[in-house]
Design a protein around this motif. Structure first.
Motif, short mmCIF file in Angstrom:
data_model
loop_
_atom_site.label_atom_id
_atom_site.label_comp_id
_atom_site.label_asym_id
_atom_site.label_seq_id
_atom_site.Cartn_x
_atom_site.Cartn_y
_atom_site.Cartn_z
N VAL A 91 0.66 -1.05 -0.22
CA VAL A 91 0.02 -0.03 -0.09
C VAL A 91 0.94 1.22 0.06
O VAL A 91 1.79 1.43 0.63
CB VAL A 91 -0.96 0.02 1.13
CG1 VAL A 91 -0.34 -0.11 2.34
CG2 VAL A 91 -1.90 1.22 1.31
N LEU A 101 -9.28 -0.12 2.62
CA LEU A 101 -9.26 -1.52 1.72
C LEU A 101 -10.51 -2.33 1.96
O LEU A 101 -10.99 -2.41 3.16
CB LEU A 101 -7.92 -2.02 1.76
CG LEU A 101 -7.59 -2.53 2.93
CD1 LEU A 101 -7.78 -4.21 3.33
CD2 LEU A 101 -5.92 -2.62 3.10
N PHE A 114 -9.02 -1.15 -3.05
CA PHE A 114 -8.84 0.26 -2.26
C PHE A 114 -9.87 1.41 -2.80
O PHE A 114 -10.33 1.43 -3.88
CB PHE A 114 -7.37 0.81 -2.47
CG PHE A 114 -6.37 -0.35 -2.12
CD1 PHE A 114 -5.91 -0.17 -0.86
CD2 PHE A 114 -5.82 -0.89 -3.15
CE1 PHE A 114 -4.72 -0.98 -0.46
CE2 PHE A 114 -4.80 -1.75 -2.59
CZ PHE A 114 -4.16 -1.83 -1.49
N ASP A 119 -6.37 6.11 -3.55
CA ASP A 119 -6.96 4.62 -3.98
C ASP A 119 -6.37 4.43 -5.51
O ASP A 119 -6.36 3.18 -5.68
CB ASP A 119 -8.34 4.71 -3.90
CG ASP A 119 -9.13 5.32 -4.68
OD1 ASP A 119 -8.48 6.70 -5.25
OD2 ASP A 119 -10.42 5.26 -5.02
#
Length: 469
Positions: A91, A101, A114, A119
């Motif tokens: 991430v 998430l 995400f 995102d």
């Protein structure tokens, strides 16, 4: 558009939460507040770990709805990993990102999506990861050079087009592009490194004779000293493939690979020392070489020579004791030796003499499992069942690696494991240290008299059955 389509499938509660996390709040230049949260469907345990460079920086507890959320007062931009044992994924956080998430542990990577501020670049990463995984087949290495090149070049061109399009649409910065480009280029270049040695081992043909003179020109364009990539899997995988290719290029038979293990791995250490100037990256690569070698070669004299060179080059004192410990323990697991004694109990809470179980008319296969990986739990027992049908004299012992005796017994009650003897260790750390259990997929293959035949194999190796002959 796989990951983006999955956004449409988020439940209303997640959509609302994502909306809250994606608001256009303004932050001061010195404010590095970030938010991280999400939902884990079918969780394996109650925690999600957030890590930076393989070091845990936060432990996030799931609530009664299997959700977690954390305001992080100061989080430096960069690549992180989150782990829900035994799986993990990446991430990436830019300044003040608010990332949510959602995933299902039964399809960890394929279900991951995400949302929130930040995102899009993370959905890009998981999409590229899935494209690379779908493209990972050893059959391509059987092809002649022209067909091999055509296959991987075509795949690379399609993924590069995807990369360029998403880069334009999202407009990510140069720091993130280091990782985005690495996941594109290094996966492709790793295949080029693997090809000569894999083709030779699978087909018996030395393909190097027909490779263009400039085949390895790409090596000169790779940045081996970008510290951001130290633990990034695509970089680690490429470096491993390159070192193997260089070190083993003159080997033609399995016997030659085994006989050259010491010289080849010392060669890897020396190449790493010459090629990589950044000490942090160098230490990471040296550690990987050491861990892999010590689990392959249990010759004491060889290990001493290898470790002498490793300690000359590595400045990572924090790993030295761990390396020594693994080396010493591995020495006790050489073929023909007896396993260091451990204490076990069976599902009836009875103390068990492991030696009495391991001795019989056939060989014994000892495998390990944990409740945190249900897919492996079921997969390894199915594999044992299938092999038991094919080889009735095999003796299978499944050892649970969880701390909770009660959870283990409840799990056994819900399954019908008739082909295996199920045990639980009373001292888990002692078992891990003395039997060198560094990964759950490893098995121990024992002779009928209970001595070690091969202590470092995987039940899921394509060629596993050759060890039974």
């Amino acid at each position: 558009m796989f990951a983006y389509f999955k956004n449409l499938l988020l439940p209303i509660s997640s959509v609302v939460l994502c909306g809250l996390c994606s608001c256009n709040k303004e932050f001061k230049d010195d404010n590095y507040t970030a938010y991280f949260g999400g939902e884990i469907i079918n969780p394996n345990n109650r925690y999600v770990l957030l890590l930076k460079d393989n070091k845990v920086i936060d432990s996030l507890l799931l609530d009664d709805k299997n959700r977690f959320f954390k305001k992080i007062d100061s989080l430096a931009p960069g690549m992180y990993t989150f782990r829900h044992e035994p799986e993990y994924q990446y991430v990436y956080f830019d300044k003040n990102d608010s990332i949510m998430l959602r995933l299902n542990t039964k399809e960890f990577d394929n279900s991951l999506v995400f949302c929130g501020r930040g995102d899009q670049k993370n959905n890009y990463l998981i999409e590229m990861f899935l494209k690379n995984e779908a493209d990972r087949s050893y059959d391509v290495f059987d092809k002649d050079y022209k067909r091999f090149s055509k296959t991987i070049d075509s795949s690379y061109a399609a993924k590069k087009s995807f990369y360029l399009r998403r880069k334009t649409e999202i407009g990510w910065n140069e720091k993130f592009d280091v990782f985005a480009k690495a996941s594109l280029d290094l996966d492709y270049l790793a295949k080029k490194e693997i090809y000569p040695i894999a083709h030779k081992r699978r087909n018996g043909e030395d393909i190097c004779k027909v490779l263009p003179k400039n085949y390895y020109a790409f090596r000169n364009k790779i940045d081996y000293n970008n510290e951001d990539l130290t633990t990034y899997v695509d970089f680690v995988r490429y470096i491993t493939a390159m070192l193997n290719n260089i070190a083993y290029k003159n080997c033609t038979t399995e016997k030659e690979y085994e006989q050259s293990a010491l010289a080849s791995n010392i060669k890897k250490l020396n190449i790493t020392d010459t090629l990589i100037k950044n000490q942090k990256i160098k230490n990471g690569v040296l550690n990987n070489i050491a861990f892999m070698y010590l689990l392959e070669d249990q010759n004491m004299a060889n290990n001493k020579k290898f470790l002498d060179r490793y300690f000359q080059l590595s400045t990572d004192k924090s790993k030295h004791n761990e390396i020594r410990k693994i080396s010493s323990a591995a020495q006790l697991l050489t073929p023909g030796s007896k396993l260091p004694p451990q204490k076990f109990i069976n599902k009836r809470n009875e103390k068990i003499d492991f030696n009495s179980i391991a001795k019989g008319k056939g060989e014994t296969i000892v495998f390990f499992w944990t409740l945190s990986s249900k897919s492996h739990l079921e997969g390894v027992h199915k594999k044992a069942h299938d092999l038991k049908i094919k080889y009735p004299d095999l003796n299978f012992v499944g050892i649970n690696m969880d701390d909770s005796l009660e959870d283990w017994q409840q799990t056994l009650a819900s399954y019908n494991f008739n082909d295996t003897t199920e045990l639980h260790a009373t001292d888990m750390q002692k078992l891990k240290d003395e039997w060198v259990i560094t990964k759950i997929h490893r098995v121990l293959l024992l002779n009928p008299d209970g001595t070690v035949k091969n202590a470092f194999v995987s039940l899921f190796d394509a060629d596993f059955e050759k060890y039974l002959k």
